[in-house]
Design a protein around this motif. Structure first.
Motif, PDB file in Angstrom:
ATOM      1  N   LYS A 212       0.821  -1.211   0.000  1.00 50.25           N
ATOM      2  CA  LYS A 212       0.000   0.000   0.000  1.00 50.25           C
ATOM      3  C   LYS A 212       0.853   1.258   0.000  1.00 50.25           C
ATOM      4  CE  LYS A 212      -4.287  -1.785   2.044  1.00 50.25           C
ATOM      5  NZ  LYS A 212      -5.263  -1.654   3.157  1.00 50.25           N
ATOM      6  N   ALA A 213       1.966   1.223   0.737  1.00 51.00           N
ATOM      7  CA  ALA A 213       2.854   2.385   0.754  1.00 51.00           C
ATOM      8  C   ALA A 213       3.466   2.628  -0.621  1.00 51.00           C
ATOM      9  CB  ALA A 213       3.961   2.192   1.791  1.00 51.00           C
ATOM     10  N   LEU A 214       3.800   1.556  -1.337  1.00 56.37           N
ATOM     11  CA  LEU A 214       4.375   1.704  -2.673  1.00 56.37           C
ATOM     12  C   LEU A 214       3.373   2.328  -3.641  1.00 56.37           C
ATOM     13  CD1 LEU A 214       6.185  -1.744  -2.794  1.00 56.37           C
ATOM     14  CD2 LEU A 214       7.318   0.486  -2.742  1.00 56.37           C
ATOM     15  N   VAL A 215       2.114   1.938  -3.542  1.00 50.13           N
ATOM     16  CA  VAL A 215       1.084   2.532  -4.400  1.00 50.13           C
ATOM     17  C   VAL A 215       0.934   4.023  -4.076  1.00 50.13           C
ATOM     18  CG1 VAL A 215      -1.355   2.490  -5.032  1.00 50.13           C
ATOM     19  CG2 VAL A 215      -0.109   0.342  -4.714  1.00 50.13           C
ATOM     20  N   ALA A 216       0.955   4.353  -2.796  1.00 50.86           N
ATOM     21  CA  ALA A 216       0.856   5.766  -2.403  1.00 50.86           C
ATOM     22  C   ALA A 216       2.055   6.559  -2.927  1.00 50.86           C
ATOM     23  CB  ALA A 216       0.765   5.880  -0.881  1.00 50.86           C
ATOM     24  N   GLN A 217       3.238   5.975  -2.882  1.00 46.19           N
ATOM     25  CA  GLN A 217       4.423   6.658  -3.401  1.00 46.19           C
ATOM     26  C   GLN A 217       4.326   6.857  -4.906  1.00 46.19           C
ATOM     27  OE1 GLN A 217       7.857   4.422  -2.043  1.00 46.19           O
ATOM     28  NE2 GLN A 217       7.023   4.385   0.030  1.00 46.19           N
ATOM     29  N   ALA A 218       3.771   5.882  -5.618  1.00 45.44           N
ATOM     30  CA  ALA A 218       3.587   6.036  -7.063  1.00 45.44           C
ATOM     31  C   ALA A 218       2.710   7.249  -7.360  1.00 45.44           C
ATOM     32  CB  ALA A 218       2.984   4.767  -7.649  1.00 45.44           C
ATOM     33  N   ARG A 219       1.640   7.414  -6.582  1.00 46.33           N
ATOM     34  CA  ARG A 219       0.774   8.588  -6.768  1.00 46.33           C
ATOM     35  C   ARG A 219       1.536   9.881  -6.482  1.00 46.33           C
ATOM     36  NH1 ARG A 219      -3.272   5.422  -3.759  1.00 46.33           N
ATOM     37  NH2 ARG A 219      -4.853   4.625  -5.197  1.00 46.33           N
ATOM     38  N   MET A 220       2.302   9.897  -5.386  1.00 42.45           N
ATOM     39  CA  MET A 220       3.064  11.099  -5.039  1.00 42.45           C
ATOM     40  C   MET A 220       4.113  11.407  -6.101  1.00 42.45           C
ATOM     41  SD  MET A 220       3.549  11.059  -0.866  1.00 42.45           S
ATOM     42  CE  MET A 220       4.071   9.355  -0.677  1.00 42.45           C
TER      43      MET A 220
ATOM     44  N   TRP B  52       4.655  -8.400  -8.831  1.00 46.85           N
ATOM     45  CA  TRP B  52       3.599  -8.415  -9.857  1.00 46.85           C
ATOM     46  C   TRP B  52       2.261  -7.980  -9.283  1.00 46.85           C
ATOM     47  CZ3 TRP B  52       6.067  -8.313 -14.111  1.00 46.85           C
ATOM     48  CH2 TRP B  52       7.292  -8.976 -14.223  1.00 46.85           C
ATOM     49  N   SER B  53       1.988  -8.300  -8.033  1.00 51.24           N
ATOM     50  CA  SER B  53       0.766  -7.818  -7.396  1.00 51.24           C
ATOM     51  C   SER B  53       0.805  -6.300  -7.229  1.00 51.24           C
ATOM     52  CB  SER B  53       0.583  -8.483  -6.029  1.00 51.24           C
ATOM     53  OG  SER B  53       0.463  -9.885  -6.148  1.00 51.24           O
ATOM     54  N   VAL B  54       1.984  -5.789  -6.842  1.00 53.00           N
ATOM     55  CA  VAL B  54       2.114  -4.341  -6.656  1.00 53.00           C
ATOM     56  C   VAL B  54       1.957  -3.614  -7.989  1.00 53.00           C
ATOM     57  CG1 VAL B  54       3.585  -2.486  -5.804  1.00 53.00           C
ATOM     58  CG2 VAL B  54       3.606  -4.707  -4.658  1.00 53.00           C
ATOM     59  N   ILE B  55       2.532  -4.168  -9.052  1.00 51.65           N
ATOM     60  CA  ILE B  55       2.399  -3.546 -10.373  1.00 51.65           C
ATOM     61  C   ILE B  55       0.933  -3.479 -10.785  1.00 51.65           C
ATOM     62  CG2 ILE B  55       2.858  -3.872 -12.843  1.00 51.65           C
ATOM     63  CD1 ILE B  55       5.636  -4.921 -12.026  1.00 51.65           C
ATOM     64  N   GLY B  56       0.183  -4.534 -10.496  1.00 52.90           N
ATOM     65  CA  GLY B  56      -1.240  -4.500 -10.812  1.00 52.90           C
ATOM     66  C   GLY B  56      -1.947  -3.363 -10.108  1.00 52.90           C
ATOM     67  N   ALA B  57      -1.637  -3.163  -8.836  1.00 53.85           N
ATOM     68  CA  ALA B  57      -2.260  -2.065  -8.089  1.00 53.85           C
ATOM     69  C   ALA B  57      -1.797  -0.708  -8.607  1.00 53.85           C
ATOM     70  CB  ALA B  57      -1.932  -2.206  -6.603  1.00 53.85           C
ATOM     71  N   VAL B  58      -0.498  -0.580  -8.885  1.00 51.42           N
ATOM     72  CA  VAL B  58       0.038   0.691  -9.386  1.00 51.42           C
ATOM     73  C   VAL B  58      -0.592   1.045 -10.733  1.00 51.42           C
ATOM     74  CG1 VAL B  58       2.145   1.783 -10.291  1.00 51.42           C
ATOM     75  CG2 VAL B  58       2.204   0.583  -8.100  1.00 51.42           C
ATOM     76  N   SER B  59      -0.842   0.030 -11.561  1.00 48.59           N
ATOM     77  CA  SER B  59      -1.406   0.294 -12.893  1.00 48.59           C
ATOM     78  C   SER B  59      -2.766   0.971 -12.816  1.00 48.59           C
ATOM     79  CB  SER B  59      -1.524  -1.014 -13.680  1.00 48.59           C
ATOM     80  OG  SER B  59      -2.602  -1.821 -13.203  1.00 48.59           O
ATOM     81  N   GLN B  60      -3.491   0.759 -11.715  1.00 49.03           N
ATOM     82  CA  GLN B  60      -4.806   1.361 -11.551  1.00 49.03           C
ATOM     83  C   GLN B  60      -4.758   2.682 -10.788  1.00 49.03           C
ATOM     84  OE1 GLN B  60      -7.387  -0.428 -13.246  1.00 49.03           O
ATOM     85  NE2 GLN B  60      -5.394  -1.247 -13.874  1.00 49.03           N
ATOM     86  N   ALA B  61      -3.563   3.057 -10.320  1.00 51.62           N
ATOM     87  CA  ALA B  61      -3.437   4.262  -9.491  1.00 51.62           C
ATOM     88  C   ALA B  61      -2.807   5.439 -10.218  1.00 51.62           C
ATOM     89  CB  ALA B  61      -2.604   3.938  -8.240  1.00 51.62           C
ATOM     90  N   VAL B  62      -1.968   5.164 -11.234  1.00 52.14           N
ATOM     91  CA  VAL B  62      -1.250   6.238 -11.924  1.00 52.14           C
ATOM     92  C   VAL B  62      -1.257   5.975 -13.422  1.00 52.14           C
ATOM     93  CG1 VAL B  62       0.253   6.660  -9.935  1.00 52.14           C
ATOM     94  CG2 VAL B  62       1.009   5.097 -11.735  1.00 52.14           C
ATOM     95  N   SER B  63      -0.826   6.970 -14.183  1.00 53.93           N
ATOM     96  CA  SER B  63      -0.732   6.830 -15.640  1.00 53.93           C
ATOM     97  C   SER B  63       0.715   6.745 -16.110  1.00 53.93           C
ATOM     98  CB  SER B  63      -1.426   8.012 -16.328  1.00 53.93           C
ATOM     99  OG  SER B  63      -0.794   9.233 -15.970  1.00 53.93           O
ATOM    100  N   LEU B  64       1.663   6.550 -15.191  1.00 53.62           N
ATOM    101  CA  LEU B  64       3.075   6.529 -15.538  1.00 53.62           C
ATOM    102  C   LEU B  64       3.511   5.186 -16.105  1.00 53.62           C
ATOM    103  CD1 LEU B  64       4.640   8.327 -12.424  1.00 53.62           C
ATOM    104  CD2 LEU B  64       3.946   9.332 -14.614  1.00 53.62           C
TER     105      LEU B  64
END
Length: 318
Positions: A16-24, A53-65
């Protein structure tokens, strides 16, 4: 012109922290993401190691990078067939904004299934064959392969992006750099080494992208930041092949205890000196890198992103 991305550290942070960092990172003006792929952290003090791979899936839905693994070892713990499926699915989720960074791995992560840890030359040979298998699978047909290291029978990927996933190869020495030039869609490396960039380009890399990563430790007190960098990432200063051959976090902790603070101070930008941070990143641009990813050491991610958004990135992307 060199681009600037953020390096998500799976060794230090929860999913969850990694997804939040991706947004930041996106909000701060970074334009791409790297993410590490480990089974273990380097040391127990780092404390985390989620499945990338689970984190990448979550990040893919959180940012456009765009997102890239830095790096995945597709030779032992992860078979190239499974790696290809994971990479293809990630590219579909990211609508083509995914690059697969690969390397020959470390015993720390790859010996966990009890397999023998091969010599460096054999690991590079295995990596070359694994890349060959993955490229065949990305073409979309049924693949059977009977090679020196891998056997594949009747394998086909049914979930594929519109174009094959680019595969960039990590290199930390001449032999690996030559391999990256020969088989990679780009080069992944950590030091701003102009000679390595030139070797890659002369060896067949041409104008393919050269991608780098750098760790910093932003903080208002330089000594406190240096102490944190030394505690969490002294392992990066280990000499020779130790990072490839030590098998457990406990062994890395023992070896890292021999690394003096002065060595970390000379290698990692710590504190809040704007010119020092800008200079550390410009070194990669001057060495010929196309993109560099910055990793903030420690928990103060918000302070780091505010600092880079207001003070550092504006000087680099003028």
């Amino acid at each position: 012109m060199t681009g600037y991305g953020y390096f998500l550290s799976c060794e230090e942070h929860t999913p969850k922290a990694l997804v939040a960092q991706a947004r930041m990172a996106e909000q701060a003006g970074f334009t791409s993401l790297w993410i590490s792929d480990h089974f273990h952290p380097w040391t127990g003090e780092q404390g985390q190691s989620p499945l990338v791979w689970s984190v990448i899936g979550a990040v893919s839905q959180a940012v456009s990078l765009p997102v890239q693994t830095a790096v995945t070892c597709p030779t032992m713990r992860l078979n190239p067939v499974v790696t290809a499926q994971a990479a293809a699915t990630s590219a579909v989720l990211l609508e083509g904004r995914f690059r697969l960074g690969v390397g020959s791995g470390e015993a720390l992560n790859e010996h966990v299934l009890g397999d023998r840890w091969p010599q460096a030359a054999v690991r590079l040979e295995m990596l070359e064959e694994a890349v060959q298998v993955m490229r065949l699978l990305f073409e979309g047909g049924q693949v059977s392969h009977h090679g020196k290291h891998y056997t594949v029978e009747n394998a086909r990927l049914y979930t594929l992006p519109d174009a094959p996933v680019p595969i960039d190869v990590s290199a930390f020495g001449p032999a690996a750099t030559e391999l990256a030039a020969r088989i990679g869609d780009g080069l992944v490396t950590m030091a701003p080494d102009a000679d390595a960039v030139e070797r890659f380009r002369r060896g067949g890399g041409g104008q393919k992208p050269v991608l780098g990563g750098v760790k910093v430790c932003w903080g208002p007190d330089r000594e406190e930041a240096l102490e944190l960098a030394h505690r969490l990432w002294a392992v990066e200063q280990l000499p020779g092949e130790l990072n490839q051959v030590l098998p457990t976090p406990a062994h890395f902790e023992q070896a890292a205890s021999l690394v003096p603070r002065e060595r970390v101070a000379a290698s990692v930008t710590c504190g809040n000196d704007v010119d020092a941070h800008v200079g550390a990143l410009r070194a990669y641009a001057e060495a010929g890198f196309d993109r560099v990813h910055v990793q903030q050491i420690g928990p103060d991610q918000r302070g780091f992103f505010d600092f880079y958004r207001t003070e550092v990135l504006p000087q680099l992307v003028q």
